[in-house]
Design a protein around this motif. Structure first.
Motif, PDB file in Angstrom:
ATOM      1  N   ALA A   1      -6.346 -10.621   8.407  1.00 32.95           N
ATOM      2  CA  ALA A   1      -7.621 -10.397   9.474  1.00 32.95           C
ATOM      3  C   ALA A   1      -7.796  -9.750   9.031  1.00 32.95           C
ATOM      4  N   GLY A   2      -7.527  -8.192   9.116  1.00 35.14           N
ATOM      5  CA  GLY A   2      -7.585  -6.763   9.611  1.00 35.14           C
ATOM      6  C   GLY A   2      -8.372  -7.310   8.296  1.00 35.14           C
ATOM      7  N   LEU A   3      -7.625  -7.221   6.551  1.00 32.93           N
ATOM      8  CA  LEU A   3      -8.153  -6.885   5.760  1.00 32.93           C
ATOM      9  C   LEU A   3      -9.959  -7.387   5.321  1.00 32.93           C
ATOM     10  N   ARG A   4      -9.892  -9.483   5.812  1.00 30.02           N
ATOM     11  CA  ARG A   4     -10.891  -9.382   6.175  1.00 30.02           C
ATOM     12  C   ARG A   4     -11.959  -8.998   6.148  1.00 30.02           C
ATOM     13  N   GLU A   5     -11.675  -8.351   7.506  1.00 34.02           N
ATOM     14  CA  GLU A   5     -12.813  -7.575   8.198  1.00 34.02           C
ATOM     15  C   GLU A   5     -12.809  -5.952   7.394  1.00 34.02           C
ATOM     16  N   GLY A   6     -11.814  -5.168   7.303  1.00 32.46           N
ATOM     17  CA  GLY A   6     -11.577  -4.364   6.054  1.00 32.46           C
ATOM     18  C   GLY A   6     -13.105  -3.960   4.758  1.00 32.46           C
ATOM     19  N   LEU A   7     -12.549  -5.639   4.390  1.00 32.13           N
ATOM     20  CA  LEU A   7     -13.628  -5.950   3.064  1.00 32.13           C
ATOM     21  C   LEU A   7     -15.047  -5.856   3.734  1.00 32.13           C
ATOM     22  N   ARG A   8     -15.254  -6.537   5.083  1.00 29.43           N
ATOM     23  CA  ARG A   8     -17.050  -6.505   5.297  1.00 29.43           C
ATOM     24  C   ARG A   8     -17.460  -5.399   5.463  1.00 29.43           C
ATOM     25  N   ASP A   9     -16.299  -4.124   6.676  1.00 23.11           N
ATOM     26  CA  ASP A   9     -17.453  -3.116   6.990  1.00 23.11           C
ATOM     27  C   ASP A   9     -16.501  -1.925   6.140  1.00 23.11           C
ATOM     28  N   GLY A  10     -16.175  -2.124   5.141  1.00 25.07           N
ATOM     29  CA  GLY A  10     -16.381  -1.359   4.385  1.00 25.07           C
ATOM     30  C   GLY A  10     -15.642  -0.409   3.917  1.00 25.07           C
ATOM     31  N   HIS A  11     -14.084  -0.930   4.880  1.00 29.07           N
ATOM     32  CA  HIS A  11     -12.661  -0.020   4.764  1.00 29.07           C
ATOM     33  C   HIS A  11     -11.821   1.005   3.910  1.00 29.07           C
ATOM     34  N   PHE A  12     -13.027   0.177   2.672  1.00 29.61           N
ATOM     35  CA  PHE A  12     -11.619   0.460   0.871  1.00 29.61           C
ATOM     36  C   PHE A  12     -12.410   1.495   0.265  1.00 29.61           C
ATOM     37  N   LEU A  13     -11.423   2.305  -0.292  1.00 33.51           N
ATOM     38  CA  LEU A  13     -11.927   3.647  -1.239  1.00 33.51           C
ATOM     39  C   LEU A  13     -11.021   3.528  -2.203  1.00 33.51           C
ATOM     40  N   LEU A  14     -11.477   3.739  -3.422  1.00 33.08           N
ATOM     41  CA  LEU A  14     -11.089   3.994  -4.343  1.00 33.08           C
ATOM     42  C   LEU A  14     -10.435   5.836  -4.634  1.00 33.08           C
ATOM     43  N   HIS A  15      -8.543   6.649  -4.944  1.00 33.94           N
ATOM     44  CA  HIS A  15      -8.824   7.257  -5.162  1.00 33.94           C
ATOM     45  C   HIS A  15      -8.580   7.751  -6.862  1.00 33.94           C
ATOM     46  N   TYR A  16      -8.325   8.353  -7.319  1.00 36.33           N
ATOM     47  CA  TYR A  16      -8.925   8.352  -8.594  1.00 36.33           C
ATOM     48  C   TYR A  16      -7.177   8.768  -8.937  1.00 36.33           C
ATOM     49  N   GLN A  17      -6.370   9.511 -10.046  1.00 40.21           N
ATOM     50  CA  GLN A  17      -5.106   9.912 -10.751  1.00 40.21           C
ATOM     51  C   GLN A  17      -5.313  10.274 -12.511  1.00 40.21           C
TER      52      GLN A  17
END
Ligand code: C2E
Ligand code: MG
Ligand code: MG
Ligand code: MG
Length: 282
Positions: free
Chosen positions: A29-45
């Motif tokens: 449920a948290g993931l679904r919300e996070g996806l909807r609310d833009g809580h993901f980001l990318l880090h780069y190595q």
């Protein structure tokens, strides 16, 4: 439905597993919300070549949880996989990565960089996966030749014919493929030969004790030899010390990534680190 039946069974017979199921449902449920609310980001190595310096990066997804802070993909990717959320999340990751590639393409210092993106099994097998990737490339205007998809052995060998078909379609447009965590799965060499790969990635498990464990050293050497004889590139992950890097270079693995250069971070951090590195290593 198998999943529902499994849940009922677990509820009756194993309360400990039931707690896991509940935790998983919450995370989902948290993931679904996070996806909807833009809580993901990318880090780069950064990925560094001994002669050329920084040649690209790997994108690693992060979940900026409102209460928990940064959550590790090791925790949420399996749940995203199991729930199918990996499909929309994977598309978001691809789009964001491709936008970053376009941004790097506009700067002479970074225009030659490639970007590796991890793809998980359920995402790869999704009926629209190939169209999805091509669609994102077209929509963002990213150069397909700069995009590298990282797949794992288990994923690749699950249905070899289907795998080859999908890879070939994308390769026709220039997309490259790297075999992640190589050596930890069960690749049979005869299958490996048939797969249209560009690069093998030596798992960090073999790099960690490279200097003290003779078995790890010979596995690393074998992977390098295998890559060279199959005309594939090779990169090592999890390089934390100069000694590990130098030993890998000695074994013929000239490209590496790891904390020695820097932790995965925002694109701006990586660009700054690469600029500083370029001054030291001409
Ligand atoms: P991976 O693709 O094999 O990524 C390498 C992991 O090693 C990353 O962990 C990275 O932060 C970590 N690492 C890098 N350098 C070093 C080092 O020098 N020492 C050590 N000890 N670790 C190092 P991370 O970011 O937590 O990702 C874990 C796994 O989660 C990844 O393994 C990958 O399988 C998965 N993952 C990460 N991002 C994505 C994504 O965007 N999509 C999918 N499908 N999976 C992802
Ligand atoms: Mg990877
Ligand atoms: Mg890996
Ligand atoms: Mg790994």
């Amino acid at each position: 439905q198998a999943k529902g039946a499994g849940r009922n069974t677990l509820r009756f017979f194993d309360p400990r597993t039931q707690a896991n199921v509940t935790a998983r449902t919450l995370l989902e449920a948290g993931l679904r919300e996070g996806l909807r609310d833009g809580h993901f980001l990318l880090h780069y190595q950064a990925q560094i070549n001994a002669h050329q310096g920084v040649v690209g990066a790997e994108a690693l997804v992060r979940w900026q949880h409102p209460q928990r802070g940064l959550v590790s993909p090791a925790e949420f990717i399996p749940v995203a996989e199991a729930s199918g959320l990996i499909v929309p999340l994977g598309t978001w990751i691809l789009r964001t990565a491709c936008q970053q590639l376009v941004a790097w393409g506009q700067d002479a210092r970074t225009a030659h960089w490639t970007l590796a993106v991890n793809v998980s099994a359920r995402q790869f097998r999704h009926s629209h996966f190939v169209d999805e990737v091509l669609g994102v490339l077209e929509e963002t205007g990213a150069n397909p030749h700069r995009l590298k998809l990282e797949l794992t052995e288990t994923l690749l060998l699950d249905d070899v014919e289907d795998t080859i078909g999908r890879m070939e379609q994308l390769r026709r447009h220039g997309v490259g493929f790297s075999l992640d965590d190589f050596g930890t799965g069960y690749s049979s060499l005869s299958y490996l030969k048939r797969l249209p790969l560009d690069q093998l990635k030596i798992d960090q498990g073999f790099v960690r004790d490279l200097l003290t464990d003779a078995d790890d050293a010979s596995i690393a050497r074998t992977i390098v030899t295998l890559a060279h004889s199959m005309d594939l590139g090779v990169i090592a992950e999890g390089v934390e010390t100069c000694e590990q890097r130098d030993m890998l270079i000695g074994l013929g693995c000239l490209t590496w990534q790891g904390y020695l250069f820097g932790r995965p971070g925002p694109a701006a951090e990586l660009q700054a680190a690469a600029a500083a590195h370029a001054v030291v290593v001409p």
